[in-house]
Design a protein around this motif. Structure first.
Motif, PDB file in Angstrom:
ATOM      1  N   TYR A   1      -8.660  -6.266  11.725  1.00 41.19           N
ATOM      2  CA  TYR A   1      -9.043  -5.447  12.877  1.00 41.19           C
ATOM      3  C   TYR A   1      -8.970  -6.247  14.176  1.00 41.19           C
ATOM      4  N   ASN A   2      -9.043  -7.557  14.097  1.00 37.42           N
ATOM      5  CA  ASN A   2      -8.913  -8.418  15.272  1.00 37.42           C
ATOM      6  C   ASN A   2      -7.423  -8.564  15.549  1.00 37.42           C
TER       7      ASN A   2
ATOM      8  N   GLN B   1     -10.715  -6.560   6.460  1.00 37.21           N
ATOM      9  CA  GLN B   1     -11.493  -6.344   7.675  1.00 37.21           C
ATOM     10  C   GLN B   1     -11.146  -7.313   8.797  1.00 37.21           C
TER      11      GLN B   1
END
Length: 155
Positions: free
Chosen positions: A130-131, A127
């Motif tokens: 995503y940045n 996750q």
């Protein structure tokens, strides 16, 4: 309630920003006026290791190092940063600002935790990926060649 009921608290802290580089080459006005035609000329990332991040961008993407208005190496109580410019003109700023941490060592501890759980070699996306900043390129071959030469994992 009217607008005057909601006023932001004034918060300032000296982050050791250098207004002008030793050779007089840094100018915030000049940097702001050099915005490329994309309209978006920089992306800033908190980084536990700004030099490593900048070196990655230089080695893998062909970026060039820029002068950042912060002391290097890190000085106690100060922000430090490494800035690079990609061939397309987009600037990447990798910033480490431990003076703003609520818990000492949080930025580095968080980074170490994320990296220790990352499994790129197994083809797993996490996750925190995503940045990101995405680019359109004609071919990924040159980038993959550089990543392999540096023995860096990738998806």
């Amino acid at each position: 309630l009217d607008a005057t009921a909601f006023q932001l608290a004034e918060f300032t802290q000296d982050d050791c920003r250098i207004q002008e580089d030793r050779d007089g080459s840094y100018s915030r006005d000049r940097a702001n006026s050099e915005a490329n035609e994309l309209g978006w000329n920089k992306a800033t990332f908190m980084s536990a290791r700004p030099k490593d991040a900048a070196d990655f961008a230089i080695s893998v993407f062909g970026a060039r190092e820029m002068t950042a208005p912060y002391p290097w190496p890190l000085q106690p109580g100060c922000t430090t940063a490494k800035w690079v410019s990609l061939p397309c003109g987009l600037r990447l700023h990798f910033v480490y600002a431990p003076e703003y941490e609520r818990v000492p060592g949080f930025i580095r501890n968080f980074t170490d935790t994320v990296l220790s759980q990352r499994e790129l070699e197994a083809g797993r996306f996490d996750q925190y990926m995503y940045n990101s900043v995405m680019f359109a390129v004609d071919s990924l071959d040159p980038i993959i060649t550089r990543l392999r030469a540096l023995a860096l994992p990738f998806l």
